[in-house]
Design a protein around this motif. Structure first.
Motif, PDB file in Angstrom:
ATOM      1  N   MET A   1       0.818  -1.209   0.000  1.00 59.89           N
ATOM      2  CA  MET A   1       0.000   0.000   0.000  1.00 59.89           C
ATOM      3  C   MET A   1       0.853   1.261   0.000  1.00 59.89           C
ATOM      4  O   MET A   1       0.519   2.241  -0.656  1.00 59.89           O
ATOM      5  N   ALA A   2       1.960   1.261   0.745  1.00 60.24           N
ATOM      6  CA  ALA A   2       2.785   2.467   0.844  1.00 60.24           C
ATOM      7  C   ALA A   2       3.355   2.870  -0.511  1.00 60.24           C
ATOM      8  O   ALA A   2       3.611   4.056  -0.758  1.00 60.24           O
ATOM      9  N   GLU A   3       3.564   1.897  -1.405  1.00 58.07           N
ATOM     10  CA  GLU A   3       4.090   2.199  -2.732  1.00 58.07           C
ATOM     11  C   GLU A   3       2.990   2.589  -3.710  1.00 58.07           C
ATOM     12  O   GLU A   3       3.198   3.420  -4.593  1.00 58.07           O
ATOM     13  N   ILE A   4       1.830   1.986  -3.563  1.00 58.32           N
ATOM     14  CA  ILE A   4       0.753   2.184  -4.535  1.00 58.32           C
ATOM     15  C   ILE A   4      -0.116   3.388  -4.191  1.00 58.32           C
ATOM     16  O   ILE A   4      -0.579   4.119  -5.074  1.00 58.32           O
ATOM     17  N   ASP A   5      -0.350   3.640  -2.896  1.00 56.32           N
ATOM     18  CA  ASP A   5      -1.257   4.723  -2.486  1.00 56.32           C
ATOM     19  C   ASP A   5      -0.893   6.082  -3.089  1.00 56.32           C
ATOM     20  O   ASP A   5      -1.781   6.785  -3.606  1.00 56.32           O
ATOM     21  N   PRO A   6       0.378   6.528  -3.042  1.00 54.47           N
ATOM     22  CA  PRO A   6       0.685   7.858  -3.601  1.00 54.47           C
ATOM     23  C   PRO A   6       0.377   7.971  -5.088  1.00 54.47           C
ATOM     24  O   PRO A   6      -0.065   9.028  -5.557  1.00 54.47           O
ATOM     25  N   VAL A   7       0.604   6.895  -5.832  1.00 56.86           N
ATOM     26  CA  VAL A   7       0.311   6.914  -7.264  1.00 56.86           C
ATOM     27  C   VAL A   7      -1.195   6.991  -7.491  1.00 56.86           C
ATOM     28  O   VAL A   7      -1.685   7.771  -8.313  1.00 56.86           O
ATOM     29  N   ALA A   8      -1.955   6.178  -6.727  1.00 54.50           N
ATOM     30  CA  ALA A   8      -3.404   6.215  -6.851  1.00 54.50           C
ATOM     31  C   ALA A   8      -3.956   7.579  -6.451  1.00 54.50           C
ATOM     32  O   ALA A   8      -4.903   8.089  -7.064  1.00 54.50           O
ATOM     33  N   GLU A   9      -3.367   8.178  -5.425  1.00 57.86           N
ATOM     34  CA  GLU A   9      -3.833   9.489  -4.966  1.00 57.86           C
ATOM     35  C   GLU A   9      -3.722  10.525  -6.080  1.00 57.86           C
ATOM     36  O   GLU A   9      -4.648  11.333  -6.291  1.00 57.86           O
ATOM     37  N   GLU A  10      -2.608  10.532  -6.800  1.00 58.70           N
ATOM     38  CA  GLU A  10      -2.460  11.473  -7.904  1.00 58.70           C
ATOM     39  C   GLU A  10      -3.443  11.178  -9.024  1.00 58.70           C
ATOM     40  O   GLU A  10      -4.005  12.086  -9.640  1.00 58.70           O
ATOM     41  N   GLY A  11      -3.666   9.895  -9.283  1.00 58.80           N
ATOM     42  CA  GLY A  11      -4.625   9.538 -10.309  1.00 58.80           C
ATOM     43  C   GLY A  11      -6.047   9.924  -9.962  1.00 58.80           C
ATOM     44  O   GLY A  11      -6.877  10.157 -10.848  1.00 58.80           O
ATOM     45  N   LEU A  12      -6.339  10.022  -8.675  1.00 57.53           N
ATOM     46  CA  LEU A  12      -7.687  10.356  -8.212  1.00 57.53           C
ATOM     47  C   LEU A  12      -7.816  11.828  -7.825  1.00 57.53           C
ATOM     48  O   LEU A  12      -8.801  12.208  -7.194  1.00 57.53           O
ATOM     49  N   ARG A  13      -6.830  12.644  -8.193  1.00 56.16           N
ATOM     50  CA  ARG A  13      -6.835  14.042  -7.771  1.00 56.16           C
ATOM     51  C   ARG A  13      -8.155  14.758  -8.106  1.00 56.16           C
ATOM     52  O   ARG A  13      -8.720  15.435  -7.238  1.00 56.16           O
ATOM     53  N   PRO A  14      -8.712  14.640  -9.318  1.00 52.88           N
ATOM     54  CA  PRO A  14      -9.987  15.326  -9.588  1.00 52.88           C
ATOM     55  C   PRO A  14     -11.123  14.843  -8.690  1.00 52.88           C
ATOM     56  O   PRO A  14     -11.955  15.648  -8.249  1.00 52.88           O
ATOM     57  N   ASP A  15     -11.155  13.540  -8.411  1.00 48.03           N
ATOM     58  CA  ASP A  15     -12.203  13.002  -7.545  1.00 48.03           C
ATOM     59  C   ASP A  15     -12.041  13.505  -6.113  1.00 48.03           C
ATOM     60  O   ASP A  15     -13.024  13.821  -5.430  1.00 48.03           O
ATOM     61  N   LEU A  16     -10.801  13.575  -5.646  1.00 49.06           N
ATOM     62  CA  LEU A  16     -10.551  14.077  -4.291  1.00 49.06           C
ATOM     63  C   LEU A  16     -10.958  15.545  -4.184  1.00 49.06           C
ATOM     64  O   LEU A  16     -11.604  15.948  -3.206  1.00 49.06           O
ATOM     65  N   GLU A  17     -10.589  16.347  -5.166  1.00 51.27           N
ATOM     66  CA  GLU A  17     -10.943  17.770  -5.115  1.00 51.27           C
ATOM     67  C   GLU A  17     -12.444  17.974  -5.146  1.00 51.27           C
ATOM     68  O   GLU A  17     -12.975  18.870  -4.473  1.00 51.27           O
TER      69      GLU A  17
END
Length: 383
Positions: free
Chosen positions: A143-159
């Protein structure tokens, strides 16, 4: 109480979440499991009520580039694979979103449980203002390796939800035995991993150990073919030559392909939770559900891992002394079948491997069972 489970990935995620889902049902609550369409048949096979929220499997979302891509090239294959996984799971979360909103409009949950890579679960719980539980379905999910990449990919959804980062879970459930939890792992609610797979009418050989000789079970692999027919035959021959009974667990189509090549060897689908405790060795590629089932049975393993996640599982088990790892990338001039056969011989002739495997099984058995974790879920919704 209504609890929505969201599974993302392969059938291992469904099997990994099923014991908690069943415990929730047994406590008198309602559940629905949401996932991609190919997962539905696995949920149906183990009698978990499920609904499809995207027609595509996770493999449809794999690949380079796209949301969350990085301008810098990956440093190594491990980084490249983690980038691909992170991007893929982010894309899947976005693809599921509209269908999940339709689902919860008809069936509003009191709590959302997401698999470790089910990023839509945290977003949906935030949207609904209900508790979010992250459920690590099996061992060593990076998770520690994958989460940051997923977070950037989901940036529009998070905003859109007013979030700067991926939401933190209200509870993190981890099924790893304590000895195999990596340093720096987040605090977690431990939970005993319980095998869950489709069943058939049992035959005596499935639950009775052979007398006077070791039993070795080889899995052909569902997504990754570990050995071709000719190589499988050579490995089987090497093992039978040292007196072992060999079983080959395979999907029906693979069993038909292999069956004529392997002679008098049982080949086909097998209830792994029943057969594994009768074995002295399991040979497989570190599929998550397979590795966890074998760990629970206290059986040593020979692992041929094909990707960075399965390699992480293999490193953990081999480092503990409960397995040997055979890299799929062999040195030039070395025969992979001979390497695997030698590893099998070492495990079968060295009691230390079984002792270490049984130590892991004892750790797993000592963890709290799913029913006790259900009571924790109830307190989350009550508060």
């Amino acid at each position: 109480m209504k609890i929505l489970f969201i599974a993302t990935g392969s059938q291992a995620t469904v099997y990994g979440m099923a014991p908690l889902a069943a415990a929730v049902q047994n406590a008198g609550h309602e559940i629905i499991l949401a996932g991609n369409d190919p997962l539905m048949r696995f949920a149906e096979a183990i009698e978990i009520p499920a609904v499809s929220v995207t027609p595509e499997p996770i493999r449809h979302f794999m690949g380079n580039g796209g949301a969350g891509s990085t301008p810098n090239p990956p440093r190594d294959l491990r980084e490249e694979e983690s980038l691909n996984f992170g991007r893929a799971f982010a894309r899947m979360a976005s693809a599921e979103w509209d269908a999940l909103l339709d689902l919860v409009e008809d069936w509003p949950p009191d709590l959302v449980v997401g698999g470790s890579m089910s990023y839509a679960a945290g977003l949906l719980a935030t949207h609904l203002k209900v508790p979010y539980v992250r459920h690590a379905e099996y061992l060593r999910i990076p998770m520690a390796e994958i989460d940051p990449v997923a977070e950037e990919g989901l940036r529009p959804d998070l905003e859109r939800l007013g979030l700067a980062n991926l939401p933190d879970p209200d509870l993190f459930i981890d099924v790893s035995p304590p000895s195999l939890r990596p340093a720096g792992a987040p605090d977690a609610q431990p939970m005993r991993w319980i095998p869950r797979n489709p069943q058939r009418r049992l035959q005596r050989w499935m639950y009775a150990r052979p007398e006077g000789r070791p039993r070795v079970l080889i899995t052909s692999g569902t997504h990754f073919r570990m050995l071709s027919g000719g190589s499988m035959r050579r490995l089987v021959d090497r093992l039978t030559r040292i007196g072992a009974e060999v079983l080959v667990a395979a999907p029906e189509e693979t069993a038909e392909e292999l069956g004529g090549d392997l002679g008098d060897v049982r080949v086909g689908w097998m209830p792994l939770d029943v057969v594994a405790p009768t074995c002295d060795l399991m040979v497989h590629h570190a599929g998550a559900a397979t590795a966890m089932t074998v760990m629970t049975a206290g059986v040593p393993q020979l692992i041929v891992p094909p990707n960075f996640h399965t390699k992480a599982i293999a490193r953990a088990l081999s480092g503990f002394g409960a397995a040997l790892t055979v890299p799929p990338e062999q040195e030039p001039g070395r025969d992979p079948v001979e390497t695997m056969a030698a590893g099998c011989g070492e495990i079968l002739s060295t009691p230390r491997y079984r002792q270490r495997a049984q130590a892991l099984a004892e750790e797993i058995a000592a963890l709290p069972g799913p029913p006790s974790v259900v009571r924790t879920l109830e307190t989350l919704t009550a508060s």
